[in-house]
Motif scaffolding. Structure first.
Motif, PDB file in Angstrom:
ATOM      1  N   LEU A 294       0.848  -1.190   0.000  1.00 26.64           N
ATOM      2  CA  LEU A 294       0.000   0.000   0.000  1.00 26.64           C
ATOM      3  C   LEU A 294       0.879   1.234   0.000  1.00 26.64           C
ATOM      4  O   LEU A 294       1.743   1.400   0.868  1.00 26.64           O
ATOM      5  CB  LEU A 294      -0.910  -0.004   1.232  1.00 26.64           C
ATOM      6  CG  LEU A 294      -1.938  -1.140   1.299  1.00 26.64           C
ATOM      7  CD1 LEU A 294      -2.558  -1.215   2.691  1.00 26.64           C
ATOM      8  CD2 LEU A 294      -3.015  -0.932   0.242  1.00 26.64           C
ATOM      9  N   VAL A 295       0.682   2.097  -0.977  1.00 27.08           N
ATOM     10  CA  VAL A 295       1.500   3.300  -1.088  1.00 27.08           C
ATOM     11  C   VAL A 295       0.612   4.536  -1.160  1.00 27.08           C
ATOM     12  O   VAL A 295      -0.553   4.466  -1.565  1.00 27.08           O
ATOM     13  CB  VAL A 295       2.425   3.253  -2.337  1.00 27.08           C
ATOM     14  CG1 VAL A 295       3.388   2.076  -2.261  1.00 27.08           C
ATOM     15  CG2 VAL A 295       1.610   3.192  -3.625  1.00 27.08           C
ATOM     16  N   ASN A 296       1.190   5.675  -0.757  1.00 23.11           N
ATOM     17  CA  ASN A 296       0.474   6.952  -0.852  1.00 23.11           C
ATOM     18  C   ASN A 296       0.677   7.552  -2.244  1.00 23.11           C
ATOM     19  O   ASN A 296       1.337   6.932  -3.101  1.00 23.11           O
ATOM     20  CB  ASN A 296       0.924   7.896   0.273  1.00 23.11           C
ATOM     21  CG  ASN A 296       2.398   8.292   0.142  1.00 23.11           C
ATOM     22  OD1 ASN A 296       3.013   8.120  -0.915  1.00 23.11           O
ATOM     23  ND2 ASN A 296       2.963   8.810   1.218  1.00 23.11           N
ATOM     24  N   PRO A 297       0.161   8.736  -2.516  1.00 24.22           N
ATOM     25  CA  PRO A 297       0.297   9.311  -3.874  1.00 24.22           C
ATOM     26  C   PRO A 297       1.733   9.617  -4.291  1.00 24.22           C
ATOM     27  O   PRO A 297       1.975   9.957  -5.458  1.00 24.22           O
ATOM     28  CB  PRO A 297      -0.534  10.594  -3.797  1.00 24.22           C
ATOM     29  CG  PRO A 297      -1.538  10.338  -2.729  1.00 24.22           C
ATOM     30  CD  PRO A 297      -0.820   9.512  -1.715  1.00 24.22           C
ATOM     31  N   PHE A 298       2.687   9.491  -3.365  1.00 28.03           N
ATOM     32  CA  PHE A 298       4.097   9.722  -3.696  1.00 28.03           C
ATOM     33  C   PHE A 298       4.861   8.403  -3.802  1.00 28.03           C
ATOM     34  O   PHE A 298       6.090   8.406  -3.873  1.00 28.03           O
ATOM     35  CB  PHE A 298       4.743  10.615  -2.631  1.00 28.03           C
ATOM     36  CG  PHE A 298       3.908  11.814  -2.260  1.00 28.03           C
ATOM     37  CD1 PHE A 298       3.626  12.807  -3.191  1.00 28.03           C
ATOM     38  CD2 PHE A 298       3.376  11.934  -0.989  1.00 28.03           C
ATOM     39  CE1 PHE A 298       2.838  13.900  -2.861  1.00 28.03           C
ATOM     40  CE2 PHE A 298       2.589  13.024  -0.643  1.00 28.03           C
ATOM     41  CZ  PHE A 298       2.318  14.008  -1.579  1.00 28.03           C
ATOM     42  N   ASN A 299       4.146   7.289  -3.805  1.00 29.76           N
ATOM     43  CA  ASN A 299       4.707   5.935  -3.877  1.00 29.76           C
ATOM     44  C   ASN A 299       5.456   5.531  -2.619  1.00 29.76           C
ATOM     45  O   ASN A 299       6.204   4.550  -2.622  1.00 29.76           O
ATOM     46  CB  ASN A 299       5.610   5.751  -5.106  1.00 29.76           C
ATOM     47  CG  ASN A 299       4.820   5.575  -6.379  1.00 29.76           C
ATOM     48  OD1 ASN A 299       4.667   6.527  -7.152  1.00 29.76           O
ATOM     49  ND2 ASN A 299       4.310   4.371  -6.616  1.00 29.76           N
ATOM     50  N   LEU A 352       6.716  17.335  -2.280  1.00 24.81           N
ATOM     51  CA  LEU A 352       6.570  16.263  -3.252  1.00 24.81           C
ATOM     52  C   LEU A 352       5.318  16.474  -4.099  1.00 24.81           C
ATOM     53  O   LEU A 352       4.338  17.083  -3.655  1.00 24.81           O
ATOM     54  CB  LEU A 352       6.484  14.917  -2.543  1.00 24.81           C
ATOM     55  CG  LEU A 352       7.664  14.537  -1.649  1.00 24.81           C
ATOM     56  CD1 LEU A 352       7.478  13.129  -1.102  1.00 24.81           C
ATOM     57  CD2 LEU A 352       8.979  14.637  -2.409  1.00 24.81           C
ATOM     58  N   VAL A 353       5.370  15.989  -5.318  1.00 22.61           N
ATOM     59  CA  VAL A 353       4.243  16.104  -6.250  1.00 22.61           C
ATOM     60  C   VAL A 353       3.567  14.737  -6.349  1.00 22.61           C
ATOM     61  O   VAL A 353       4.241  13.728  -6.589  1.00 22.61           O
ATOM     62  CB  VAL A 353       4.725  16.567  -7.643  1.00 22.61           C
ATOM     63  CG1 VAL A 353       3.567  16.572  -8.634  1.00 22.61           C
ATOM     64  CG2 VAL A 353       5.368  17.944  -7.549  1.00 22.61           C
ATOM     65  N   PRO A 354       2.257  14.663  -6.153  1.00 18.73           N
ATOM     66  CA  PRO A 354       1.582  13.358  -6.244  1.00 18.73           C
ATOM     67  C   PRO A 354       1.612  12.796  -7.656  1.00 18.73           C
ATOM     68  O   PRO A 354       1.607  13.532  -8.643  1.00 18.73           O
ATOM     69  CB  PRO A 354       0.156  13.663  -5.791  1.00 18.73           C
ATOM     70  CG  PRO A 354      -0.016  15.131  -5.997  1.00 18.73           C
ATOM     71  CD  PRO A 354       1.332  15.749  -5.792  1.00 18.73           C
ATOM     72  N   PHE A 355       1.624  11.471  -7.730  1.00 14.97           N
ATOM     73  CA  PHE A 355       1.647  10.789  -9.014  1.00 14.97           C
ATOM     74  C   PHE A 355       0.262  10.775  -9.637  1.00 14.97           C
ATOM     75  O   PHE A 355      -0.741  10.524  -8.959  1.00 14.97           O
ATOM     76  CB  PHE A 355       2.131   9.349  -8.826  1.00 14.97           C
ATOM     77  CG  PHE A 355       2.042   8.508 -10.073  1.00 14.97           C
ATOM     78  CD1 PHE A 355       2.934   8.682 -11.108  1.00 14.97           C
ATOM     79  CD2 PHE A 355       1.056   7.537 -10.204  1.00 14.97           C
ATOM     80  CE1 PHE A 355       2.854   7.913 -12.271  1.00 14.97           C
ATOM     81  CE2 PHE A 355       0.963   6.747 -11.339  1.00 14.97           C
ATOM     82  CZ  PHE A 355       1.867   6.943 -12.375  1.00 14.97           C
ATOM     83  N   GLU A 356       0.187  11.049 -10.924  1.00 15.06           N
ATOM     84  CA  GLU A 356      -1.055  10.944 -11.681  1.00 15.06           C
ATOM     85  C   GLU A 356      -0.796  10.063 -12.894  1.00 15.06           C
ATOM     86  O   GLU A 356       0.047  10.366 -13.729  1.00 15.06           O
ATOM     87  CB  GLU A 356      -1.548  12.329 -12.121  1.00 15.06           C
ATOM     88  CG  GLU A 356      -2.008  13.217 -10.962  1.00 15.06           C
ATOM     89  CD  GLU A 356      -2.604  14.532 -11.452  1.00 15.06           C
ATOM     90  OE1 GLU A 356      -2.857  14.628 -12.678  1.00 15.06           O
ATOM     91  OE2 GLU A 356      -2.803  15.429 -10.630  1.00 15.06           O
TER      92      GLU A 356
END
Length: 448
Positions: A294-299, A352-356
């Protein structure tokens, strides 16, 4: 051969932040490419010394391509331009978040940032019998084992007198109606139609059965219902027996037993029915779900800001992807590239920038001029256009100019001649007789 305890990782000391990456697949390779050597020391661990283009693995299994045309040595990919990059071919056995170390068979290594990019492994759902006797298709050795098994089956069928045994040699059961199963079934059907009758004129290939077995109600479940229906029509037109809503209960190397009691004799059962994340020991159970971290939007793995997971082994849940991103190459590629930028931001103390995820679509090929494509903006292609798109995309994403050239040349040659030129049994798949019948003999490495 040297004993393991005589070996060492031999990684030089550094004052730069050390990024340790486990796995040289799409995610790991794209991360290394984007990480600047001036800012980081990068250490890559993998059990094999090459990066493989697994979407074309089925073509190695069906003698359409040689293994070196879909693989590139990792050391060749990262040469002198990556001055503080270090690759070690070694198995990682664990992670210790408390001491920030990675444990391998030849020693431990401290890290500042750890990236787990280990991809997936075959999931047999706890059925040890199927694991023992079926043929997976996850790595190049798997593809070579399967190729040898199939070619040996044809050789034996060409000589055997017993019609029942001959039929079992000519029955091929593929379990799993995802892209791997569909594309493998299509390739086998083309071999049956265009190639094998010329190689074995004494065999009646109208008796060769190719069964594609799927537990759900349609093939290609990750793709649109429209593409699934078109694919099923292509498969059935090619003479492939499609069995939906069907589960395999057991397989002893001779007989497949389906749930409900139906059976079929076969000496080749190919397992493409499921995968699970190839996880590393050391992280707590609550950090993962259904075999993925389980990872957050920043991996970042939940609860561990200096440990990241990318690609198939990561589950980044979003509104659009409530179960995480699909297990294909694009999420891994994009996450690797994005994480490289975020690691740079971390050492510069920036936000940090979230992954899209940008979904570029899905493709599957069933044979010559037969393919389906689900593209952005709800576009769907089939037939020649989808087939041409599939060819272009796979050539484009192959790593290495030589590989692109070799694969393209093979495909052009095959298009005009209907010929696979690699039907060599170069690593015979051996069987031995025991009281219960025929039992597979495999190196333990092929089972792990």
């Amino acid at each position: 051969m040297l004993h393991i305890k005589e070996l060492t990782l031999n990684i030089p000391e550094t004052t730069k932040p050390r990024v340790v990456i486990i796995g040289g697949g799409f995610g790991g390779v794209n991360l290394v490419r984007k990480l600047p050597s001036k800012d980081f020391q990068v250490v890559l661990f993998d059990r094999q010394n090459y990066h493989g283009f697994w979407p074309l693995l089925y073509q190695v299994a069906t003698a359409g391509l040689e293994p070196d045309s879909i693989a590139e040595p990792l050391r060749k990919m990262f040469d002198e331009d990556y001055e503080d990059f270090h690759f070690r071919q070694v198995k990682v056995t664990g992670v210790n978040p408390a001491t920030k170390t990675v444990t391998t068979l030849v020693g431990d290594l401290p890290y500042d940032f750890l990236v787990i990019a280990t991809g997936t492994k075959s999931n047999y759902f706890g059925n040890e019998q199927i694991k023992k006797f079926s043929f997976p298709l996850k790595q190049i050795p798997d593809a070579l084992n399967l190729r040898s098994q199939m070619l040996q089956a044809f050789e034996q069928a060409n000589m055997i007198k017993d019609p029942e045994v001959r039929q079992s040699l000519l029955n091929f059961v593929i379990v799993g109606g995802g892209p791997t199963g569909v594309e493998l079934a299509g390739a086998l059907a083309e071999m049956r139609k265009h190639i094998l009758p010329g190689d074995y004129p004494g065999l009646d290939f109208s008796q060769m059965n190719i069964l594609l077995v799927e537990g759900l109600d349609r093939v290609l479940p990750p793709m649109s219902p429209k593409s699934s229906q078109t694919t099923r029509e292509y498969l059935e037109k090619a003479g492939i027996i499609v069995k939906l809503n069907t589960l395999v209960e057991s397989y002893d190397g001779q007989t497949v037993v389906f749930k409900g009691g139906e059976t079929i004799k076969t000496q080749t059962l190919i397992w493409a029915a499921g995968v699970s994340g190839a996880q590393i020991q050391g992280l707590p159970p609550e950090a993962s779900e259904r075999g993925r971290y389980l990872v957050n939007p920043f991996n970042q793995v939940i609860g561990f800001p200096d440990i990241f997971a990318i690609g198939d082994v990561a589950a980044m849940k979003t509104e659009k992807w409530p179960k995480g991103h699909p297990g294909v190459a694009q999420p891994a590629i994009q996450q690797g590239q994005h994480l490289a930028k975020n690691l740079g931001r971390m050492i510069r103390k920036e936000s940090l920038v979230p992954f899209e995820y940008f979904d570029k679509g899905s493709l599957a090929i069933i044979g010559r001029n037969r393919a389906v494509a689900d593209l952005p903006k709800d576009m769907h292609l089939k037939g020649f256009l989808a087939w041409a798109a599939w060819l272009f995309v796979h050539i484009y994403y192959l790593i290495g100019f030589r590989n692109k050239l070799v694969v393209l040349a093979n495909w052009v040659y095959k298009f005009f001649t209907f010929e696979n030129g690699n039907r060599l049994i170069i690593r015979p798949f051996i069987r031995k007789e025991d009281v219960a019948g025929q039992e597979f003999v495999r190196r333990q490495a092929d089972l792990d």
